[in-house]
Scaffold this active site. Structure first.
Site, PDB file in Angstrom:
ATOM      1  N   ILE A  13       0.850  -1.203   0.000  1.00 18.10           N
ATOM      2  CA  ILE A  13       0.000   0.000   0.000  1.00 18.10           C
ATOM      3  C   ILE A  13       0.884   1.250   0.000  1.00 18.10           C
ATOM      4  O   ILE A  13       0.583   2.248  -0.657  1.00 18.10           O
ATOM      5  CB  ILE A  13      -0.959  -0.002   1.211  1.00 18.10           C
ATOM      6  CG1 ILE A  13      -1.747  -1.322   1.255  1.00 18.10           C
ATOM      7  CG2 ILE A  13      -1.925   1.190   1.135  1.00 18.10           C
ATOM      8  CD1 ILE A  13      -2.581  -1.517   2.514  1.00 18.10           C
ATOM      9  N   SER A  70      -7.368  -0.937  10.481  1.00 13.33           N
ATOM     10  CA  SER A  70      -8.012  -2.013   9.724  1.00 13.33           C
ATOM     11  C   SER A  70      -9.436  -2.249  10.216  1.00 13.33           C
ATOM     12  O   SER A  70      -9.741  -2.045  11.397  1.00 13.33           O
ATOM     13  CB  SER A  70      -7.180  -3.281   9.919  1.00 13.33           C
ATOM     14  OG  SER A  70      -7.900  -4.418   9.534  1.00 13.33           O
ATOM     15  N   THR A 124     -10.437  -4.881  10.877  1.00 16.76           N
ATOM     16  CA  THR A 124     -10.321  -5.972  11.846  1.00 16.76           C
ATOM     17  C   THR A 124     -10.716  -5.492  13.253  1.00 16.76           C
ATOM     18  O   THR A 124     -11.133  -6.302  14.078  1.00 16.76           O
ATOM     19  CB  THR A 124      -8.891  -6.583  11.823  1.00 16.76           C
ATOM     20  OG1 THR A 124      -8.907  -7.830  12.503  1.00 16.76           O
ATOM     21  CG2 THR A 124      -7.872  -5.681  12.461  1.00 16.76           C
ATOM     22  N   TYR A 130      -1.910  -9.404  15.987  1.00 14.63           N
ATOM     23  CA  TYR A 130      -1.856  -8.404  14.908  1.00 14.63           C
ATOM     24  C   TYR A 130      -3.031  -7.426  15.034  1.00 14.63           C
ATOM     25  O   TYR A 130      -2.856  -6.205  15.048  1.00 14.63           O
ATOM     26  CB  TYR A 130      -1.887  -9.092  13.534  1.00 14.63           C
ATOM     27  CG  TYR A 130      -2.362  -8.181  12.432  1.00 14.63           C
ATOM     28  CD1 TYR A 130      -1.509  -7.225  11.888  1.00 14.63           C
ATOM     29  CD2 TYR A 130      -3.681  -8.228  11.964  1.00 14.63           C
ATOM     30  CE1 TYR A 130      -1.965  -6.349  10.911  1.00 14.63           C
ATOM     31  CE2 TYR A 130      -4.135  -7.362  10.988  1.00 14.63           C
ATOM     32  CZ  TYR A 130      -3.283  -6.425  10.460  1.00 14.63           C
ATOM     33  OH  TYR A 130      -3.736  -5.552   9.503  1.00 14.63           O
ATOM     34  N   LYS A 169      -3.423  -3.094  16.106  1.00 12.05           N
ATOM     35  CA  LYS A 169      -4.144  -2.007  15.431  1.00 12.05           C
ATOM     36  C   LYS A 169      -5.014  -1.254  16.442  1.00 12.05           C
ATOM     37  O   LYS A 169      -5.047  -0.023  16.460  1.00 12.05           O
ATOM     38  CB  LYS A 169      -5.014  -2.564  14.296  1.00 12.05           C
ATOM     39  CG  LYS A 169      -4.229  -3.153  13.143  1.00 12.05           C
ATOM     40  CD  LYS A 169      -3.438  -2.092  12.394  1.00 12.05           C
ATOM     41  CE  LYS A 169      -2.547  -2.668  11.319  1.00 12.05           C
ATOM     42  NZ  LYS A 169      -1.510  -1.749  10.832  1.00 12.05           N
ATOM     43  N   PHE A 183     -12.212 -21.243   2.006  1.00  8.45           N
ATOM     44  CA  PHE A 183     -12.357 -21.614   3.415  1.00  8.45           C
ATOM     45  C   PHE A 183     -13.811 -21.521   3.878  1.00  8.45           C
ATOM     46  O   PHE A 183     -14.223 -20.529   4.469  1.00  8.45           O
ATOM     47  CB  PHE A 183     -11.474 -20.726   4.297  1.00  8.45           C
ATOM     48  CG  PHE A 183      -9.989 -20.882   4.016  1.00  8.45           C
ATOM     49  CD1 PHE A 183      -9.416 -22.131   3.812  1.00  8.45           C
ATOM     50  CD2 PHE A 183      -9.152 -19.765   3.971  1.00  8.45           C
ATOM     51  CE1 PHE A 183      -8.061 -22.279   3.558  1.00  8.45           C
ATOM     52  CE2 PHE A 183      -7.793 -19.900   3.729  1.00  8.45           C
ATOM     53  CZ  PHE A 183      -7.253 -21.158   3.504  1.00  8.45           C
ATOM     54  N   ARG A 218     -16.472 -10.001   2.047  1.00  9.18           N
ATOM     55  CA  ARG A 218     -15.554  -8.909   2.377  1.00  9.18           C
ATOM     56  C   ARG A 218     -15.816  -7.728   1.447  1.00  9.18           C
ATOM     57  O   ARG A 218     -16.435  -7.876   0.398  1.00  9.18           O
ATOM     58  CB  ARG A 218     -14.088  -9.339   2.173  1.00  9.18           C
ATOM     59  CG  ARG A 218     -13.623 -10.477   3.047  1.00  9.18           C
ATOM     60  CD  ARG A 218     -13.403 -10.015   4.484  1.00  9.18           C
ATOM     61  NE  ARG A 218     -12.885 -11.076   5.326  1.00  9.18           N
ATOM     62  CZ  ARG A 218     -13.640 -11.989   5.939  1.00  9.18           C
ATOM     63  NH1 ARG A 218     -14.942 -11.970   5.794  1.00  9.18           N
ATOM     64  NH2 ARG A 218     -13.077 -12.908   6.690  1.00  9.18           N
ATOM     65  N   ARG A 239     -11.540 -21.458   8.020  1.00  4.27           N
ATOM     66  CA  ARG A 239     -10.240 -21.069   8.580  1.00  4.27           C
ATOM     67  C   ARG A 239     -10.490 -20.453   9.956  1.00  4.27           C
ATOM     68  O   ARG A 239     -11.355 -19.569  10.086  1.00  4.27           O
ATOM     69  CB  ARG A 239      -9.577 -20.052   7.643  1.00  4.27           C
ATOM     70  CG  ARG A 239      -8.222 -19.587   8.107  1.00  4.27           C
ATOM     71  CD  ARG A 239      -7.516 -18.749   7.054  1.00  4.27           C
ATOM     72  NE  ARG A 239      -8.118 -17.423   6.860  1.00  4.27           N
ATOM     73  CZ  ARG A 239      -7.615 -16.485   6.066  1.00  4.27           C
ATOM     74  NH1 ARG A 239      -6.502 -16.723   5.366  1.00  4.27           N
ATOM     75  NH2 ARG A 239      -8.213 -15.322   5.935  1.00  4.27           N
ATOM     76  N   ASP A 295     -11.646 -16.556  11.052  1.00  2.98           N
ATOM     77  CA  ASP A 295     -12.263 -15.755   9.992  1.00  2.98           C
ATOM     78  C   ASP A 295     -13.577 -15.133  10.458  1.00  2.98           C
ATOM     79  O   ASP A 295     -14.371 -15.752  11.154  1.00  2.98           O
ATOM     80  CB  ASP A 295     -12.537 -16.618   8.752  1.00  2.98           C
ATOM     81  CG  ASP A 295     -11.441 -16.494   7.711  1.00  2.98           C
ATOM     82  OD1 ASP A 295     -10.688 -15.506   7.759  1.00  2.98           O
ATOM     83  OD2 ASP A 295     -11.343 -17.385   6.855  1.00  2.98           O
TER      84      ASP A 295
HETATM   85  C1  UD1 Z   1      -6.934 -10.367   6.937  1.00  2.81           C
HETATM   86  C2  UD1 Z   1      -6.990  -9.839   8.329  1.00  2.81           C
HETATM   87  C3  UD1 Z   1      -7.097  -8.331   8.296  1.00  2.81           C
HETATM   88  C4  UD1 Z   1      -5.953  -7.765   7.523  1.00  2.81           C
HETATM   89  C5  UD1 Z   1      -5.934  -8.358   6.136  1.00  2.81           C
HETATM   90  C6  UD1 Z   1      -4.696  -7.897   5.435  1.00  2.81           C
HETATM   91  C7  UD1 Z   1      -8.185 -10.838  10.226  1.00  2.81           C
HETATM   92  C8  UD1 Z   1      -9.435 -11.503  10.683  1.00  2.81           C
HETATM   93  N1  UD1 Z   1      -8.157 -10.423   8.967  1.00  2.81           N
HETATM   94  O1  UD1 Z   1      -8.197 -10.117   6.349  1.00  2.81           O
HETATM   95  O2  UD1 Z   1      -7.072  -7.799   9.569  1.00  2.81           O
HETATM   96  O3  UD1 Z   1      -6.076  -6.369   7.471  1.00  2.81           O
HETATM   97  O4  UD1 Z   1      -5.899  -9.784   6.228  1.00  2.81           O
HETATM   98  O5  UD1 Z   1      -4.809  -8.096   4.094  1.00  2.81           O
HETATM   99  O6  UD1 Z   1      -7.270 -10.705  10.949  1.00  2.81           O
HETATM  100  N2  UD1 Z   1      -9.745 -17.031   1.736  1.00  2.81           N
HETATM  101  C9  UD1 Z   1      -9.936 -18.253   1.115  1.00  2.81           C
HETATM  102  N3  UD1 Z   1      -8.835 -18.915   0.680  1.00  2.81           N
HETATM  103  C10 UD1 Z   1      -7.555 -18.449   0.823  1.00  2.81           C
HETATM  104  C11 UD1 Z   1      -7.378 -17.193   1.463  1.00  2.81           C
HETATM  105  C12 UD1 Z   1      -8.497 -16.524   1.911  1.00  2.81           C
HETATM  106  O7  UD1 Z   1     -11.061 -18.719   0.956  1.00  2.81           O
HETATM  107  O8  UD1 Z   1      -6.606 -19.130   0.420  1.00  2.81           O
HETATM  108  C13 UD1 Z   1     -10.923 -16.265   2.192  1.00  2.81           C
HETATM  109  C14 UD1 Z   1     -10.947 -15.974   3.676  1.00  2.81           C
HETATM  110  O9  UD1 Z   1     -11.617 -16.998   4.363  1.00  2.81           O
HETATM  111  C15 UD1 Z   1     -11.719 -14.654   3.699  1.00  2.81           C
HETATM  112  C16 UD1 Z   1     -11.379 -13.990   2.379  1.00  2.81           C
HETATM  113  O10 UD1 Z   1     -10.870 -15.020   1.546  1.00  2.81           O
HETATM  114  O11 UD1 Z   1     -13.089 -14.899   3.702  1.00  2.81           O
HETATM  115  C17 UD1 Z   1     -10.328 -12.907   2.517  1.00  2.81           C
HETATM  116  O12 UD1 Z   1      -9.218 -13.439   3.221  1.00  2.81           O
HETATM  117  P1  UD1 Z   1      -7.843 -12.628   3.392  1.00  2.81           P
HETATM  118  O13 UD1 Z   1      -7.407 -12.116   2.066  1.00  2.81           O
HETATM  119  O14 UD1 Z   1      -6.900 -13.503   4.141  1.00  2.81           O
HETATM  120  O15 UD1 Z   1      -8.246 -11.362   4.248  1.00  2.81           O
HETATM  121  P2  UD1 Z   1      -9.016 -11.259   5.661  1.00  2.81           P
HETATM  122  O16 UD1 Z   1      -8.906 -12.509   6.416  1.00  2.81           O
HETATM  123  O17 UD1 Z   1     -10.363 -10.713   5.381  1.00  2.81           O
END
Ligand code: UD1
Length: 344
Positions: free
Chosen positions: A14, A127, A129, A152, A156, A221, A234, A298, A301
């Site tokens: 970013i 965030s 979060t 983490y 924040k 997930f 999201r 996961r 989540d």
């Molecule tokens: C996470 C953090 C957030 C942080 C952000 C940084 C938490 C709960 N969330 O967000 O604070 O600012 O990362 O980018 O701490 N997913 C899959 N398969 C994958 C990866 C992700 O299905 O291989 C899904 C996850 O379940 C989720 C969505 O994709 O529903 C987004 O996941 P991700 O990109 O990891 O972001 P967050 O978990 O929302």
């Protein structure tokens, strides 16, 4: 030329996009980054995109004396955008002290040095979060802060409080806390983007690495959430749009337009997308088929979260503009560029 701004973590994902937008709008930028999760050649690409080479210092924000000397060297820094932080949720559970030290002490060092060097304002990367699973969607800035799911996330929340307490104590600074939703995509030139270390934990880097054949299969997930298609929802925000939010926030601080000394804004699109919807949007906008499978949930989540961005729209005059299709195409172009350059 507008004011001089220090961008910590300015070679990161970013940060690098924000440096370009700051320069495009006339700010002079000094980057500090310890390169723990980015490469020094990002500075070359920033220069290619904006036509201006920002000053760069390889320095850790834990180094108080080093920062002190930096403010003296680049006399007249008026604002800070503080991105530099450790950000892997899973790693923070394994190494909490590393996260607390890096993320809290870096901010404390900067805050302590601001009055001494006449720095007027700071923008902090927070965030969504902090909201955990909100009770009401879309979530506004007034929603209660929930107990953090990870060290983490806790850093924040604590950092937001540190800034508030410091200003309450009479410190002569102003602050804007930007609560980002899920930043994705890359610069349209494909010269800047996200460079994940090792196996990506976030959805989009894993998805584009699967599309290009680095990963065999994308795991979704969970499809048993209480959402229309069962997968998590999201608010995916384009990284260039997000970068522009920092410029308008910095303008607001520099022009002393703030109504309060600490202001907080959600930075999101206002639109929630499920994981499955995102996968299908990727396939449709790029023409690339994705190999994916549904697996279990996961741990940690959140089921669903998206922003109410009204305050940012109305008060900052900022709005997310990119379409999800363009954003996903930019992420894909970036992944292909990494392959071309032999990086990933
Ligand atoms: C996470 C953090 C957030 C942080 C952000 C940084 C938490 C709960 N969330 O967000 O604070 O600012 O990362 O980018 O701490 N997913 C899959 N398969 C994958 C990866 C992700 O299905 O291989 C899904 C996850 O379940 C989720 C969505 O994709 O529903 C987004 O996941 P991700 O990109 O990891 O972001 P967050 O978990 O929302």
């Amino acid at each position: 030329m507008k004011d001089k701004i220090l961008v910590t973590g300015g070679t990161g994902y970013i940060g690098s996009h924000t440096v370009v937008e700051l320069q495009n709008s006339g700010y002079e930028v000094v980057i500090v980054d310890n390169l723990s999760n980015s490469r020094a050649d990002v500075v070359d690409n920033i220069a290619k995109v904006s036509g201006i080479r920002p000053a760069f210092e390889a320095l850790d924000c834990l180094d108080y004396e080093g920062l002190d000397a930096l403010f003296t060297k680049y006399k007249g820094i008026k604002g800070i955008i503080h991105f530099a932080a450790s950000k892997a949720v899973g790693e923070s559970v394994q190494k909490p002290l590393l996260y607390y030290r890096n993320n809290l002490v870096s901010l404390i060092n900067l805050l302590e040095l601001m009055p001494k060097h006449g720095v007027e304002g700071i923008i902090f990367s927070s965030s969504c979060t902090v909201y955990g699973q909100p009770d009401i969607l879309p979530v506004t800035e007034e929603a209660p802060i929930k107990v953090a799911e990870s060290p983490y996330g806790n850093t924040k929340q604590i950092n937001e409080e540190i800034i508030r307490d410091y200003i309450k104590s009479g410190a002569p600074i102003n602050a804007i806390l930007l609560r980002y939703f899920n930043p994705i995509g890359a610069h349209p030139t494909a010269l800047l983007g996200e460079l994940p270390n090792g196996v990506p934990q976030n959805l989009i880097p894993f998805l584009t690495q699967t599309a290009i054949g680095i990963r065999e299969k994308l795991s979704v997930f969970g499809d048993d959430y209480n959402t229309p298609d069962g997968s998590c929802i999201r608010d995916y925000i384009n990284v260039v749009d997000l970068a522009k939010a920092h410029v308008v926030a910095m303008d607001r601080i520099m022009k002393q337009k703030q109504e309060e000394k600490v202001e907080v804004f959600n930075i999101g699109t206002g639109r929630g997308l499920s994981v499955l919807e995102l996968i299908h949007a990727f396939e449709e906008s790029t023409g690339v088929k994705l190999n994916y499978q549904i697996v279990g949930r996961r741990a940690g989540d959140i089921e669903q979260v998206w922003a109410n961005p009204d305050r940012a729209n109305n008060v900052l005059g900022w709005k997310a503009e990119s379409t999800i299709e363009d954003t996903l195409r930019s992420a894909w172009a970036w992944q292909k560029k990494l392959r071309e350059d032999g990086i990933q």
